[in-house]
Design an enzyme around this catalytic site. Structure first.
Site, PDB file in Angstrom:
ATOM      1  N   GLY A  65      13.325 -31.556  15.650  1.00 56.81           N
ATOM      2  CA  GLY A  65      14.022 -32.606  15.104  1.00 56.81           C
ATOM      3  C   GLY A  65      13.984 -34.025  16.324  1.00 56.81           C
ATOM      4  CD  GLU A  84      10.483 -25.272   4.783  1.00 61.05           C
ATOM      5  OE1 GLU A  84      11.748 -25.483   5.199  1.00 61.05           O
ATOM      6  OE2 GLU A  84      10.167 -25.490   3.629  1.00 61.05           O
ATOM      7  CG  LEU A  85      10.903 -32.140  10.949  1.00 66.05           C
ATOM      8  CD1 LEU A  85       9.934 -32.966  10.831  1.00 66.05           C
ATOM      9  CD2 LEU A  85      12.116 -32.818  10.973  1.00 66.05           C
ATOM     10  CG  ASP A  86       9.834 -30.541  14.286  1.00 69.54           C
ATOM     11  OD1 ASP A  86       8.666 -30.958  14.196  1.00 69.54           O
ATOM     12  OD2 ASP A  86      10.890 -30.895  14.422  1.00 69.54           O
ATOM     13  CD  GLU A  87      11.477 -24.048  11.205  1.00 71.88           C
ATOM     14  OE1 GLU A  87      10.846 -22.776  11.240  1.00 71.88           O
ATOM     15  OE2 GLU A  87      12.487 -24.214  11.695  1.00 71.88           O
TER      16      GLU A  87
END
Lengths: 288, 288, 288, 288
Positions: B205, B230-233
């Site tokens: 994040g 999915e952010l940063d996943e």
């Protein structure tokens, strides 16, 4: 899981991998791991394959695999070796008074990280007897009196006989601090591993931490290499470095260095025991 | 040297490598480099092979190789891809105001280290126009006004059309700092690469250097990964860390971090451009 | 060489170092090593000074130095501590069944690298008794039966009494794998050190190597931190990472991880024993 | 924040820090950062202190501080220097045809990471003119014809005059690839920084990547050092290493090496520009 580990060196040409994997697949062999390298300079090819033993037909053991493989090996002019992971490698340690490498190897052996038998630790001093014997390993002291070449030659003769008798897959000089006679080195090519306490070729020879301190380097290192008749010139298996600074005395370099030495030696030794190191002239191919 | 790079993913079973290398050898193909991995958890097999183009018969080009390979691929239920190193990959950069990753990629591109074409750099600000154009690369500014979802959606629509038109092999978010719409991510699976300025999954994040400072970690890092909804996943390609200490302010973390970010991104991007990264669910297989 | 080690924390203002070094110089004290840090966020100042004991007048020992220093400390509102290197710190180990951290600390202690007394190792299992006793250290088994809160509370009560009696300078949780009661943690603030087998804040809690494997990270790490009532949230002393790849199973992460764990713990513990770690809220100042 | 940076070298004895910090505190000076080192071998003491300019009385500038400090310096027989961060250091680059170090320094300069003025880049080839001039830096080509000692001497004479005129605080040999005349080196002791593309003392001299490849080392490195009349023998400021393997050709060593070179040079240069490097015979004291 029982595996047969096949290592191959041969002149590079078309069809090597196809022939080897074709033979293995032809017997239903399942490959767990494989790695290869073609050296553009020397024109040599290097291959390491792990075959799952149970994937081969019942009764088709290492000897049958060797026999089946022989024609392929001849066709491609291969130098090759087949290990069976159910037959533990044999390791002999040569040690002196410093214990950090010996203690580390014995610890890793006991914890199951190094898969081998250690029939004996030979040392020129008694200091490490307690440590070695507590680990359930036989300890033998063979003094190498300095300044007495006759006694020293006799000592190396005695060690040679022990080694001949035990037929180790590898001898580790765990900070042994003695220069082995050239004929001793020549008898076990690619089987004697030394840990040198510098980042070779920097600071070869004696007192590398003093040399490093004098030169004012900002990193120190350690080198795990095969021993040849040329001191500190053998093929390098593994190296690593650690940061130091202007405030570190020679004693502090020694302390930091001990950690590098033992991790570098442990990695190099494990790779050797798992047939992951192949010789390419004075260089090594390592399939980690 | 012109090469054909074959990457394969399929269910693991006996005979894959024999079949693939047998086919190549059957046409006289010389293998320059090969690496493989069998995943014991998923039962998937991964293979990457570089074939020297000139070793194949004259007139037997990539299309002929693809055609010849097709039956093998069907037999083993392979997902596969064949690249021709004579056809440069196409890279589009998305950038914002920070220039260190963009400058580094443009430098490496110009110096020949990254073998690809860069048809356009798209940025939501004008700041980097001079830098990009000096490198002879087309610069296009597509502002993404914050707080105006309609204008923002329109901007992503415009960017989508540019991307559709250019059909890049990879889009790099070079500190782009905008979250891409989920459908945009979904349109280019395994083709969008982000550099996140932390050692994921730590500090996902916003403002990771502030988070790292607050937590008092002793190393900071960067992560190069494929972008998913999915952010940063997404699947991680490469990571690295650098040591910091109590005396380093957030600004100093940023300075140290910039160096990690650009080296991690450069490695991950080069591996992607050379077809060295294969997807294994949400993990990657990297043959460096 | 006998030294007095003075550590100081106080509000930052003009003249602190001048006052402290002035006092030491006024008694003829020779400073061997000094390090300082002013934290711009918190306005706190941190100082560590090693004074050569023999440079002070005969009869001017640690008590005299403490008395002489007291007015300076009051003037600057200092929290401070004076250690005498002739009085070894006292270390208690809490262990369970995994031996790599315990074996490493006992080895370093025996070799003189960790300057401290170890009055007892407390474990909830008998497994490590032989290892500990061979090193000449007292071993005490206090089982902590899972699923029996009353017996567990009684066990921690017994351990608390041992600790109260031994008054250690530091308790090390050497892969102890039990969560200490909050009041136990609160009784020894800044004195309980844990080694967590991940790069915190990633993979806090249980089974970090499994978590790392699942997430597909490219480096694994370890974290040495002070224990607080919040699990894995205490001030970090030291961390490090090692590279892994797609071929490494969870067991191989464990093997690589053990080496990181023990080196990170050894560094953090040595710094603590040498008064090199000062608390700054939930962060640490480390003067290595 | 404007700071005065005081660096001191003197014989070690009791009371140095007390005297220096006492003087600064006596004028109300606030210390932002301080570091010290006593060398037990040479008996020399090293000190670096950053004083916040605004904490001193109005009208008490660098000259007043120098004057006030002079008696202390005499008393302790100090070699010392006071820098004012409002007076940017002056940096001249010597370059040839390889651009990675030059591009990196120009990038870091433009981004504000390297706080200095760069009046000119001197190169013996025209190749880098475009890059340098795009960064707004003056470019001067001074060819050094090989095989023509007279012309070469003339070239170095011309360069010497430029340097004399610009009076730089530091000259960086950014892969300049020419050996500077001994008198040139002697004229700027501790002011000429070279980046050598090996981990010195390994592989001094020509073609270090070839040497590294031939020897089969497992890590390559780079060394940032002060230039003396002895080639590659000057005091080392910073070093680092990167892992390579048997599959890496000399060209790949060069690629990996370029990244090490530029990060090592950037660190060493920044430390020099911030007066963090002090000479201790042929070694350096670095307060990072």
């Amino acid at each position: 899981m029982r595996r047969y580990i096949l290592t191959i060196t041969c002149p590079d040409r078309v069809g090597i991998v196809a022939a080897v994997t074709g033979l293995i697949a032809g017997h239903g062999g399942s490959v767990l791991e494989a790695a290869q390298h073609g050296d553009l300079d020397t024109g040599r090819f290097f291959l390491r394959i792990e075959v799952v033993a149970d994937s081969l037909p019942s009764g088709f053991g290492p000897d049958q695999l060797r026999a089946a493989f022989d024609p392929v090996a001849r066709e491609f002019d291969m130098a090759w070796h087949l290990s069976d992971t159910d037959v533990p490698k044999r390791l002999i340690l040569f040690a002196s008074t410093e214990d950090h490498c010996v203690a580390d190897i014995l610890y890793r052996h006991r914890s199951g990280e190094l898969d081998c038998d250690i029939p004996v630790v030979i040392s020129n001093h008694e200091d490490l007897r307690g440590l070695v014997e507590w680990h359930g390993v036989h300890f033998r002291c063979v003094p190498t009196p300095s300044g007495d070449p006759v006694a020293k030659a006799k000592a190396f003769g005695e060690m040679g006989r022990v080694v001949e008798h035990e037929r180790p897959d590898v001898i580790v000089l765990a900070r042994y601090m003695q220069i082995l006679p050239a004929d001793f080195c020549a008898s076990w090519p690619g089987r004697i591993i030394n840990i040198h306490h510098s980042f070779l070729p920097s600071f070869a020879g004696a007192r590398p931490y003093h040399q490093a301190y004098e030169r004012g380097v900002k990193l120190i290192g350690a080198t795990c290499h095969y021993v040849t008749a040329e001191l500190d010139e053998g093929p390098i298996i593994e190296q690593d470095t650690r940061r130091i600074d202007h405030g570190d005395s020679v004693d502090e370099l020694r302390r930091v260095g001990r950690d590098v030495e033992r991790t570098v030696l442990a990695r190099g030794l494990r790779w050797h025991l798992e047939d992951r190191v192949l010789l390419n002239g004075n260089r090594t191919v390592v399939f980690p």
